[in-house]
Design an enzyme around this catalytic site. Structure first.
Site, PDB file in Angstrom:
ATOM      1  N   LYS A  26       0.737  -1.226  -0.122  1.00 37.99           N
ATOM      2  CA  LYS A  26      -0.095  -0.066  -0.012  1.00 37.99           C
ATOM      3  C   LYS A  26       0.816   1.219  -0.140  1.00 37.99           C
ATOM      4  CE  LYS A  26      -3.431  -0.951  -0.787  1.00 37.99           C
ATOM      5  NZ  LYS A  26      -3.728  -1.624  -1.944  1.00 37.99           N
ATOM      6  N   HIS A  36       6.911  -7.674  -2.249  1.00 38.64           N
ATOM      7  CA  HIS A  36       6.667  -6.878  -1.071  1.00 38.64           C
ATOM      8  C   HIS A  36       7.684  -7.224   0.103  1.00 38.64           C
ATOM      9  CE1 HIS A  36       3.320  -4.439  -2.228  1.00 38.64           C
ATOM     10  NE2 HIS A  36       2.458  -5.520  -2.417  1.00 38.64           N
ATOM     11  N   SER A  74      -4.479   3.071   4.528  1.00 38.19           N
ATOM     12  CA  SER A  74      -4.657   2.379   3.232  1.00 38.19           C
ATOM     13  C   SER A  74      -4.549   0.811   3.238  1.00 38.19           C
ATOM     14  CB  SER A  74      -3.437   2.672   2.296  1.00 38.19           C
ATOM     15  OG  SER A  74      -3.718   2.207   0.939  1.00 38.19           O
TER      16      SER A  74
HETATM   17  P1  A3P Z   1      -5.284   4.787  -0.634  1.00 39.38           P
HETATM   18  O1  A3P Z   1      -5.823   3.669   0.044  1.00 39.38           O
HETATM   19  O2  A3P Z   1      -4.678   5.758   0.511  1.00 39.38           O
HETATM   20  O3  A3P Z   1      -5.793   5.626  -1.655  1.00 39.38           O
HETATM   21  P2  A3P Z   1      -0.330  -0.240  -3.778  1.00 39.38           P
HETATM   22  O4  A3P Z   1      -0.242  -0.093  -5.209  1.00 39.38           O
HETATM   23  O5  A3P Z   1       1.021  -0.329  -3.161  1.00 39.38           O
HETATM   24  O6  A3P Z   1      -1.306  -1.108  -3.030  1.00 39.38           O
HETATM   25  O7  A3P Z   1      -0.766   1.237  -2.884  1.00 39.38           O
HETATM   26  C1  A3P Z   1      -2.194   1.524  -3.276  1.00 39.38           C
HETATM   27  C2  A3P Z   1      -2.412   2.866  -2.615  1.00 39.38           C
HETATM   28  O8  A3P Z   1      -1.745   3.903  -3.597  1.00 39.38           O
HETATM   29  C3  A3P Z   1      -3.613   3.342  -2.648  1.00 39.38           C
HETATM   30  O9  A3P Z   1      -3.752   4.289  -1.528  1.00 39.38           O
HETATM   31  C4  A3P Z   1      -3.846   4.021  -3.996  1.00 39.38           C
HETATM   32  O10 A3P Z   1      -5.157   4.898  -3.964  1.00 39.38           O
HETATM   33  C5  A3P Z   1      -2.846   4.713  -4.138  1.00 39.38           C
HETATM   34  N1  A3P Z   1      -2.442   5.283  -5.576  1.00 39.38           N
HETATM   35  C6  A3P Z   1      -2.389   4.330  -6.514  1.00 39.38           C
HETATM   36  N2  A3P Z   1      -2.066   4.973  -7.751  1.00 39.38           N
HETATM   37  C7  A3P Z   1      -2.157   6.264  -7.377  1.00 39.38           C
HETATM   38  C8  A3P Z   1      -2.112   7.636  -8.074  1.00 39.38           C
HETATM   39  N3  A3P Z   1      -2.053   7.634  -9.442  1.00 39.38           N
HETATM   40  N4  A3P Z   1      -1.979   8.510  -7.229  1.00 39.38           N
HETATM   41  C9  A3P Z   1      -2.041   8.581  -5.972  1.00 39.38           C
HETATM   42  N5  A3P Z   1      -2.181   7.514  -5.236  1.00 39.38           N
HETATM   43  C10 A3P Z   1      -2.206   6.397  -5.909  1.00 39.38           C
END
Ligand code: A3P
Length: 301
Positions: A53, A115, A145
């Site tokens: 996340k 991860h 998140s």
């Molecule tokens: P949130 O849950 O705070 O919205 P991962 O890809 O490591 O699983 O992380 C997911 C997190 O990154 C989520 O956070 C998601 O919304 C955010 N995320 C993914 N793409 C994004 C983007 N283009 N801009 C900002 N946040 C992004």
């Protein structure tokens, strides 16, 4: 490789956490361990490493566009990001394992996601001196998140309510272990392994274009200003949320009615979750856990 039919990917029960080499794990990430441990990295592989996340999908998509954005349009419109950038240690049975997907990637370089905490990364990545991009996100937003992700993803352990989740996060009882050890372990590695770029989610939110430039320069790519601007626009939160290839809407174990994968994409959403008491407890504990590392985070921008 053909895109698998995921309609059968319904999980009957949530997995349990157990200790694996000193790190909390679930079986989906250890079932294929022999192959993960012995994975043969290549010198031109690019490994994207994160605590869950922290912005893995965002950076995966940026790298995919930097390398392959001008390749066949079919790649961009029909290959979900989890097929383009295999999740190394994953072993979900209904789709090929991460090692199998990576071994069969037709692209060069291969982009691979993990991860794993630094000490569990297959040794061939170090031996081959592969490039590694690590993305870190401040603990509070990362925890929020992760909480919403666990609520909506039946492939994760049951999160309980926010307070229960937060206590477990503080104790490091989360899949892939303690956030604290993860971000500081990779930070220490950066001091001796020069092919590692350590990035921050907060920097990406603050100025995506600047970070895309930093990434392309680390990767030794020459990307025109026009191209860079195009990529920066395509990877904005709203664009990725609408894009079926990057928003994980093709994975049935995630229930977007509970919470979407592309949830908020903000710095500071923790303020909508932490109570004053939780925040004070968290900060006190944080000081202790992070006292021996120099890595610094921003919880607001
Ligand atoms: P949130 O849950 O705070 O919205 P991962 O890809 O490591 O699983 O992380 C997911 C997190 O990154 C989520 O956070 C998601 O919304 C955010 N995320 C993914 N793409 C994004 C983007 N283009 N801009 C900002 N946040 C992004």
């Amino acid at each position: 490789m053909e895109i698998p039919d995921l309609s059968s990917m319904k999980l009957s029960s949530r997995p349990e956490l157990f200790d694996f080499e000193g790190v909390s794990m679930i079986h989906y990430f250890t079932d294929n361990w022999e192959k993960v441990k012995n994975f043969q990295a290549r010198p031109d592989d690019v490994l994207i490493a994160t605590y869950p996340k922290a912005g893995t999908t965002w950076v995966s998509y940026i790298l995919d566009l930097l390398y392959f954005g001008n390749d066949s349009p079919e790649r961009q419109t029909s290959q979900p990001i989890y097929m383009r950038v295999p999740f190394l240690e994953s072993c979900f049975k209904v789709i090929p394992s991460g090692t199998e997907l990576a071994d069969n990637l037709p692209t060069s370089p291969r982009l691979i996601k993990t991860h794993l905490p630094v000490q569990l990364v297959p040794k061939s990545f170090w031996e081959q001196n592969s490039r590694i991009v690590y993305v870190a996100r401040n603990a509070k937003d990362n925890a929020v998140s992760y909480f919403h992700f666990d609520r909506m993803n039946m492939g994760q352990p049951e999160p309980g309510d926010w307070n229960t989740f937060l206590q477990k996060f503080i104790e490091g009882k989360k899949v892939f272990g303690p956030w604290y050890d993860h971000v500081s372990g990779w930070w220490e590695k950066k001091q001796t392994y020069s092919n590692l770029l350590y990035m921050f989610y907060e920097d990406l939110v603050e100025d995506t274009g600047r970070e895309v430039e930093r990434l392309s320069s680390f990767l030794g790519l020459s990307v025109s200003t026009k191209e860079r601007e195009k990529i920066t626009k395509g990877v904005q939160f709203d664009a990725m949320k609408q894009n079926k290839m990057t928003n994980y809407s093709t994975i049935p174990v995630m229930d977007f009615k509970i919470s979407p994968f592309m949830r908020k994409g903000k710095v500071g959403d923790w303020k909508n979750h932490f109570t004053v008491t939780q925040n004070e407890q968290f900060d006190e504990d944080y000081k202790q856990k992070m006292k021996n590392t120099t890595v610094k985070f921003r919880t607001e921008i």
